[in-house]
Scaffold this motif. Sequence first.
Motif, PDB file in Angstrom:
ATOM      1  N   MET A 142       0.827  -1.202   0.000  1.00 26.59           N
ATOM      2  CA  MET A 142       0.000   0.000   0.000  1.00 26.59           C
ATOM      3  C   MET A 142       0.868   1.262   0.000  1.00 26.59           C
ATOM      4  O   MET A 142       0.644   2.196  -0.773  1.00 26.59           O
ATOM      5  CB  MET A 142      -0.914   0.009   1.222  1.00 26.59           C
ATOM      6  CG  MET A 142      -1.745   1.267   1.389  1.00 26.59           C
ATOM      7  SD  MET A 142      -2.393   1.431   3.068  1.00 26.59           S
ATOM      8  CE  MET A 142      -0.882   1.796   3.980  1.00 26.59           C
ATOM      9  N   TYR A 143       1.896   1.281   0.861  1.00 25.69           N
ATOM     10  CA  TYR A 143       2.783   2.443   0.917  1.00 25.69           C
ATOM     11  C   TYR A 143       3.572   2.608  -0.376  1.00 25.69           C
ATOM     12  O   TYR A 143       3.814   3.733  -0.832  1.00 25.69           O
ATOM     13  CB  TYR A 143       3.751   2.305   2.092  1.00 25.69           C
ATOM     14  CG  TYR A 143       3.184   2.745   3.418  1.00 25.69           C
ATOM     15  CD1 TYR A 143       3.374   4.030   3.899  1.00 25.69           C
ATOM     16  CD2 TYR A 143       2.445   1.862   4.203  1.00 25.69           C
ATOM     17  CE1 TYR A 143       2.860   4.442   5.113  1.00 25.69           C
ATOM     18  CE2 TYR A 143       1.921   2.252   5.423  1.00 25.69           C
ATOM     19  CZ  TYR A 143       2.124   3.540   5.884  1.00 25.69           C
ATOM     20  OH  TYR A 143       1.606   3.939   7.076  1.00 25.69           O
ATOM     21  N   ALA A 144       3.989   1.494  -0.962  1.00 29.14           N
ATOM     22  CA  ALA A 144       4.839   1.552  -2.144  1.00 29.14           C
ATOM     23  C   ALA A 144       4.066   1.899  -3.412  1.00 29.14           C
ATOM     24  O   ALA A 144       4.680   2.214  -4.433  1.00 29.14           O
ATOM     25  CB  ALA A 144       5.561   0.226  -2.331  1.00 29.14           C
ATOM     26  N   GLU A 145       2.727   1.851  -3.362  1.00 29.17           N
ATOM     27  CA  GLU A 145       1.942   2.212  -4.541  1.00 29.17           C
ATOM     28  C   GLU A 145       2.219   3.651  -4.975  1.00 29.17           C
ATOM     29  O   GLU A 145       2.202   3.961  -6.161  1.00 29.17           O
ATOM     30  CB  GLU A 145       0.443   2.056  -4.245  1.00 29.17           C
ATOM     31  CG  GLU A 145      -0.051   0.631  -4.274  1.00 29.17           C
ATOM     32  CD  GLU A 145      -1.530   0.541  -3.946  1.00 29.17           C
ATOM     33  OE1 GLU A 145      -2.136   1.587  -3.575  1.00 29.17           O
ATOM     34  OE2 GLU A 145      -2.087  -0.563  -4.056  1.00 29.17           O
ATOM     35  N   ASN A 146       2.446   4.521  -4.007  1.00 28.73           N
ATOM     36  CA  ASN A 146       2.735   5.923  -4.320  1.00 28.73           C
ATOM     37  C   ASN A 146       3.750   6.434  -3.315  1.00 28.73           C
ATOM     38  O   ASN A 146       3.395   7.009  -2.287  1.00 28.73           O
ATOM     39  CB  ASN A 146       1.460   6.762  -4.277  1.00 28.73           C
ATOM     40  CG  ASN A 146       1.673   8.156  -4.846  1.00 28.73           C
ATOM     41  OD1 ASN A 146       2.802   8.647  -4.922  1.00 28.73           O
ATOM     42  ND2 ASN A 146       0.591   8.795  -5.246  1.00 28.73           N
ATOM     43  N   PRO A 147       5.033   6.235  -3.566  1.00 28.20           N
ATOM     44  CA  PRO A 147       6.054   6.635  -2.597  1.00 28.20           C
ATOM     45  C   PRO A 147       6.017   8.115  -2.253  1.00 28.20           C
ATOM     46  O   PRO A 147       6.231   8.493  -1.099  1.00 28.20           O
ATOM     47  CB  PRO A 147       7.366   6.260  -3.302  1.00 28.20           C
ATOM     48  CG  PRO A 147       6.991   5.200  -4.286  1.00 28.20           C
ATOM     49  CD  PRO A 147       5.611   5.556  -4.736  1.00 28.20           C
ATOM     50  N   ALA A 148       5.750   8.970  -3.228  1.00 28.43           N
ATOM     51  CA  ALA A 148       5.749  10.410  -2.962  1.00 28.43           C
ATOM     52  C   ALA A 148       4.696  10.772  -1.927  1.00 28.43           C
ATOM     53  O   ALA A 148       4.952  11.535  -0.983  1.00 28.43           O
ATOM     54  CB  ALA A 148       5.513  11.185  -4.256  1.00 28.43           C
ATOM     55  N   PHE A 149       3.495  10.227  -2.090  1.00 26.16           N
ATOM     56  CA  PHE A 149       2.419  10.486  -1.123  1.00 26.16           C
ATOM     57  C   PHE A 149       2.781   9.927   0.253  1.00 26.16           C
ATOM     58  O   PHE A 149       2.569  10.579   1.279  1.00 26.16           O
ATOM     59  CB  PHE A 149       1.115   9.859  -1.613  1.00 26.16           C
ATOM     60  CG  PHE A 149      -0.009   9.945  -0.622  1.00 26.16           C
ATOM     61  CD1 PHE A 149      -0.681  11.132  -0.423  1.00 26.16           C
ATOM     62  CD2 PHE A 149      -0.392   8.822   0.116  1.00 26.16           C
ATOM     63  CE1 PHE A 149      -1.727  11.214   0.500  1.00 26.16           C
ATOM     64  CE2 PHE A 149      -1.418   8.894   1.036  1.00 26.16           C
ATOM     65  CZ  PHE A 149      -2.089  10.097   1.227  1.00 26.16           C
ATOM     66  N   SER A 150       3.335   8.723   0.277  1.00 29.94           N
ATOM     67  CA  SER A 150       3.688   8.095   1.554  1.00 29.94           C
ATOM     68  C   SER A 150       4.738   8.903   2.300  1.00 29.94           C
ATOM     69  O   SER A 150       4.666   9.058   3.524  1.00 29.94           O
ATOM     70  CB  SER A 150       4.194   6.669   1.314  1.00 29.94           C
ATOM     71  OG  SER A 150       3.182   5.871   0.733  1.00 29.94           O
TER      72      SER A 150
END
Length: 247
Positions: free
Chosen positions: A108-116
């Motif tokens: 889930m975190y790696a789906e969008n690293p920038a957002f995370s």
Amino acid sequence: MSSSSAAPRRGDGTDAAGSRPPMREALVSAAFRLFLERGYEQTTVDDIVALAGVGRRSFFRYFPSKEDVVFPDHERCLADMTAFLDASPEDADPVARVCDAARLVLRMYAENPAFSVQRYHLTRKVPGLRAYELSVVWRYERALAAYLRGRLGGRPDGILHADVIAAAVVAAHNNALRSWLRSDGRDDAGAAVDHALQYAQSTFGTPPAAPPAEEPEGPEDVVVVACRRGTPLWRVVREVETALACG
């Protein structure tokens, strides 16, 4: 880091017309743009809906509170984790299974690293969000513990083992995840989490099997010897030995 990277990706990120992000994502994107520009505490729900171009009712249809817009993907991830554990084969190694379940959180975190990474830095600055995040982590831990209790509960100290293993797996996962977030997403998240979870799995391994049930013992021999009062003890013993030998 630009605010345009704030919204989590879901599919191609557009609605059926292909012209704008779905409302849920638009709200998340607007919220994080304002959080970055003004600060979390200075941003209101009214500010978010005004930027997203929707009404307050639309916001609360997706998010119960302003805190929830910071963590828009955890409910889905928790549901995925619960379904994954519910579908576990009977012969699955329970420790390995909960480690695999924890990897769903990493995905889930790696789906969008920038957002995370943005969210990580935001929660470090706002104590209320940090407390909210801890409550979310506790829910993941409880999901793992519930599965382990179902598998280990009938064994000696099974409930204790289940709770300790669940806590250890969450701690190992979060240690690696936070290390990756502190690198601003540049390190290899998968390798770090795999290393941490392998440590937890090797430490606890497969929990000890339940002790085998004791086989019922056969009927005990009962010997009754009738003797006169005052009979010497040695004669009583000899009578018992004789009776046993004949049995």
